[in-house]
Design a protein around this motif. Structure first.
Motif, PDB file in Angstrom:
ATOM      1  N   ILE A   7       4.918 -10.309   1.544  1.00  0.00           N
ATOM      2  CA  ILE A   7       5.020 -11.198   0.388  1.00  0.00           C
ATOM      3  C   ILE A   7       4.253 -12.481   0.683  1.00  0.00           C
ATOM      4  N   GLY A   8       3.104 -12.640   0.041  1.00  0.00           N
ATOM      5  CA  GLY A   8       2.298 -13.836   0.216  1.00  0.00           C
ATOM      6  C   GLY A   8       1.178 -13.643   1.215  1.00  0.00           C
ATOM      7  N   ALA A   9      -0.060 -13.809   0.760  1.00  0.00           N
ATOM      8  CA  ALA A   9      -1.227 -13.633   1.634  1.00  0.00           C
ATOM      9  C   ALA A   9      -1.549 -14.957   2.316  1.00  0.00           C
ATOM     10  N   ARG A  10      -0.638 -15.400   3.183  1.00  0.00           N
ATOM     11  CA  ARG A  10      -0.802 -16.717   3.796  1.00  0.00           C
ATOM     12  C   ARG A  10      -1.593 -16.689   5.093  1.00  0.00           C
ATOM     13  N   ASN A  11      -1.691 -15.544   5.725  1.00  0.00           N
ATOM     14  CA  ASN A  11      -2.363 -15.488   7.016  1.00  0.00           C
ATOM     15  C   ASN A  11      -3.036 -14.123   7.179  1.00  0.00           C
ATOM     16  N   ALA A  12      -4.369 -14.132   7.249  1.00  0.00           N
ATOM     17  CA  ALA A  12      -5.115 -12.884   7.353  1.00  0.00           C
ATOM     18  C   ALA A  12      -4.833 -12.163   8.669  1.00  0.00           C
ATOM     19  N   ASN A  13      -4.606 -12.920   9.742  1.00  0.00           N
ATOM     20  CA  ASN A  13      -4.323 -12.299  11.040  1.00  0.00           C
ATOM     21  C   ASN A  13      -3.010 -11.526  11.005  1.00  0.00           C
ATOM     22  N   LEU A  14      -2.007 -12.084  10.316  1.00  0.00           N
ATOM     23  CA  LEU A  14      -0.724 -11.389  10.186  1.00  0.00           C
ATOM     24  C   LEU A  14      -0.906 -10.082   9.425  1.00  0.00           C
ATOM     25  N   ILE A  15      -1.652 -10.115   8.349  1.00  0.00           N
ATOM     26  CA  ILE A  15      -1.866  -8.910   7.541  1.00  0.00           C
ATOM     27  C   ILE A  15      -2.600  -7.843   8.349  1.00  0.00           C
ATOM     28  N   THR A  16      -3.604  -8.264   9.111  1.00  0.00           N
ATOM     29  CA  THR A  16      -4.341  -7.315   9.946  1.00  0.00           C
ATOM     30  C   THR A  16      -3.431  -6.658  10.978  1.00  0.00           C
ATOM     31  N   ALA A  17      -2.568  -7.469  11.621  1.00  0.00           N
ATOM     32  CA  ALA A  17      -1.668  -6.937  12.648  1.00  0.00           C
ATOM     33  C   ALA A  17      -0.649  -5.977  12.048  1.00  0.00           C
ATOM     34  N   ARG A  66      -1.030  -4.226   9.314  1.00  0.00           N
ATOM     35  CA  ARG A  66      -1.758  -3.029   8.883  1.00  0.00           C
ATOM     36  C   ARG A  66      -1.946  -2.043  10.037  1.00  0.00           C
ATOM     37  N   GLN A  67      -2.116  -2.577  11.242  1.00  0.00           N
ATOM     38  CA  GLN A  67      -2.288  -1.725  12.424  1.00  0.00           C
ATOM     39  C   GLN A  67      -0.980  -1.071  12.850  1.00  0.00           C
ATOM     40  N   ARG A  68       0.149  -1.659  12.441  1.00  0.00           N
ATOM     41  CA  ARG A  68       1.451  -1.133  12.850  1.00  0.00           C
ATOM     42  C   ARG A  68       2.025  -0.146  11.849  1.00  0.00           C
ATOM     43  N   CYS A  69       1.500  -0.123  10.633  1.00  0.00           N
ATOM     44  CA  CYS A  69       2.104   0.689   9.574  1.00  0.00           C
ATOM     45  C   CYS A  69       1.074   1.642   8.969  1.00  0.00           C
ATOM     46  N   THR A  70       1.568   2.748   8.425  1.00  0.00           N
ATOM     47  CA  THR A  70       0.701   3.717   7.775  1.00  0.00           C
ATOM     48  C   THR A  70       0.180   3.183   6.454  1.00  0.00           C
ATOM     49  N   ARG A  71       1.028   2.468   5.736  1.00  0.00           N
ATOM     50  CA  ARG A  71       0.668   1.973   4.413  1.00  0.00           C
ATOM     51  C   ARG A  71       1.144   0.538   4.267  1.00  0.00           C
ATOM     52  N   LEU A  72       0.303  -0.324   3.672  1.00  0.00           N
ATOM     53  CA  LEU A  72       0.644  -1.741   3.509  1.00  0.00           C
ATOM     54  C   LEU A  72       0.364  -2.174   2.081  1.00  0.00           C
ATOM     55  N   THR A  73       1.346  -2.838   1.482  1.00  0.00           N
ATOM     56  CA  THR A  73       1.199  -3.435   0.153  1.00  0.00           C
ATOM     57  C   THR A  73       1.381  -4.943   0.281  1.00  0.00           C
ATOM     58  N   ILE A  74       0.546  -5.708  -0.403  1.00  0.00           N
ATOM     59  CA  ILE A  74       0.632  -7.165  -0.386  1.00  0.00           C
ATOM     60  C   ILE A  74       0.860  -7.651  -1.805  1.00  0.00           C
ATOM     61  N   VAL A  75       1.816  -8.567  -1.984  1.00  0.00           N
ATOM     62  CA  VAL A  75       2.008  -9.200  -3.284  1.00  0.00           C
ATOM     63  C   VAL A  75       1.682 -10.678  -3.146  1.00  0.00           C
ATOM     64  N   GLU A  76       1.088 -11.230  -4.188  1.00  0.00           N
ATOM     65  CA  GLU A  76       0.631 -12.615  -4.154  1.00  0.00           C
ATOM     66  C   GLU A  76       0.759 -13.200  -5.558  1.00  0.00           C
ATOM     67  N   SER A  77       1.336 -14.403  -5.664  1.00  0.00           N
ATOM     68  CA  SER A  77       1.535 -15.014  -6.977  1.00  0.00           C
ATOM     69  C   SER A  77       0.266 -15.660  -7.521  1.00  0.00           C
ATOM     70  N   SER A  78      -0.729 -15.902  -6.673  1.00  0.00           N
ATOM     71  CA  SER A  78      -1.991 -16.497  -7.112  1.00  0.00           C
ATOM     72  C   SER A  78      -2.956 -15.409  -7.566  1.00  0.00           C
ATOM     73  N   PRO A  79      -3.390 -15.411  -8.834  1.00  0.00           N
ATOM     74  CA  PRO A  79      -4.356 -14.388  -9.279  1.00  0.00           C
ATOM     75  C   PRO A  79      -5.657 -14.426  -8.490  1.00  0.00           C
ATOM     76  N   THR A  80      -6.106 -15.631  -8.126  1.00  0.00           N
ATOM     77  CA  THR A  80      -7.358 -15.750  -7.373  1.00  0.00           C
ATOM     78  C   THR A  80      -7.247 -15.099  -6.006  1.00  0.00           C
ATOM     79  N   LEU A  81      -6.168 -15.418  -5.279  1.00  0.00           N
ATOM     80  CA  LEU A  81      -5.981 -14.852  -3.945  1.00  0.00           C
ATOM     81  C   LEU A  81      -5.699 -13.353  -4.023  1.00  0.00           C
ATOM     82  N   ALA A  82      -4.947 -12.934  -5.032  1.00  0.00           N
ATOM     83  CA  ALA A  82      -4.649 -11.512  -5.183  1.00  0.00           C
ATOM     84  C   ALA A  82      -5.927 -10.715  -5.405  1.00  0.00           C
ATOM     85  N   GLY A  83      -6.833 -11.236  -6.249  1.00  0.00           N
ATOM     86  CA  GLY A  83      -8.092 -10.553  -6.489  1.00  0.00           C
ATOM     87  C   GLY A  83      -8.994 -10.541  -5.280  1.00  0.00           C
ATOM     88  N   ARG A  84      -8.897 -11.588  -4.441  1.00  0.00           N
ATOM     89  CA  ARG A  84      -9.761 -11.694  -3.269  1.00  0.00           C
ATOM     90  C   ARG A  84      -9.416 -10.650  -2.212  1.00  0.00           C
TER      91      ARG A  84
END
Length: 266
Positions: A38-48, A50-68
């Motif tokens: 919940i929240g794309a606040r840190n790209a390093n966290l998301i990368t780590a 993603r490496q630990r799980c088979t499937r990853l979903t991210i939710v973000e309240s900012s349309p700009t960040l969500a699209g990015r």
């Protein structure tokens, strides 16, 4: 909007929170398949993650960040997710700025599979006391709301219990941060998108008011001011029959009083 304006590189607060969450996730001795962040606040966290799980979903309240980053755009307290769909939900900060905290946590509970883990953190009560005092003194005699209400350790634990999680753990990590100027602290706060997002009229502080706040903040008789930050870490599991259960009341076979009684020397 605050997160859209901040630098792309994670600031100090985001970096520290990501590291602590990953350390706590590493302490969990099980594998996860379907994770939600919940929240794309840190790209390093998301990368780590993603490496630990088979499937990853991210939710973000900012349309700009969500699209990015290809995330689902939705408010944190209105998660449009399938029930019992995730075995891991990570919330790396931001709960303090959610409009309806109980509803947001309850949505997480519904989204967890049985024996799924909710792991997150939030900036807790007692954080930034020097900043609070300096801003209040600079605004005097008019009281202006400039900082969000802060959650306490007990309140977070109570909320996790009320939404029906099991094996709840909450604890506080207290950081002492040293600053030479108020400007440096404000820069870190803005880089973490922790600026004021309270609804209602905006009352910008004047240049003279900010200079008064800076003088009060730095008035400790030394070259640096120590500010306090309290990060509340929380975790809880969706109930499952495989989890350990507390013993039935009255089922003990030994006396606690006897066990605690000091033994007599021979």
């Amino acid at each position: 909007m605050r997160r859209e304006r901040r630098p792309e590189a994670p600031g100090f607060f985001d970096h520290h929170i990501a590291e602590m969450l990953l350390e706590r996730l590493d302490d969990v001795s099980r594998n996860f398949t379907n994770a939600l962040v919940i929240g794309a606040r840190n790209a390093n966290l998301i990368t780590a993650v993603r490496q630990r799980c088979t499937r990853l979903t991210i939710v973000e309240s900012s349309p700009t960040l969500a699209g990015r980053i290809g995330a689902i755009c939705t408010d944190e307290d209105a998660l449009g997710v399938e029930p019992e769909n995730y075995d891991l939900i990570l919330w790396p900060g931001g709960l303090e700025g959610v409009n309806d905290v109980p509803a947001a946590l309850l949505r997480c509970r519904y989204a967890l599979k049985p024996d799924g883990l909710l792991l997150g953190c939030v900036i807790g009560d007692g954080s930034f006391p020097k900043l609070r005092s300096a801003m209040a003194a600079a605004d005097a005699p008019i009281a202006t709301a400039r900082m969000h209400p802060q959650l306490s350790l007990q309140a977070v634990g109570d909320l996790l219990h009320k939404i029906g999680l099991a094996l709840i753990v909450t604890d506080v990590e207290q950081l002492s941060l040293s600053y030479t100027t108020l400007y440096a602290l404000v820069r870190d706060v803005r880089d973490a998108a922790l600026g004021n997002v309270l609804s209602g009229p905006v009352h910008p502080i004047s240049r003279a008011g900010f200079e008064r706040a800076h003088a009060i903040f730095c008035d400790e008789g030394g070259t640096r001011t120590t500010e306090q930050l309290r990060i509340i870490h929380f975790s809880g599991w969706a109930p499952d029959a495989s989890q350990p259960k507390p013993a039935r009341r009255g089922s003990a076979t030994a006396s606690l009083e006897q066990a605690l009684r000091p033994s007599r020397p021979e």
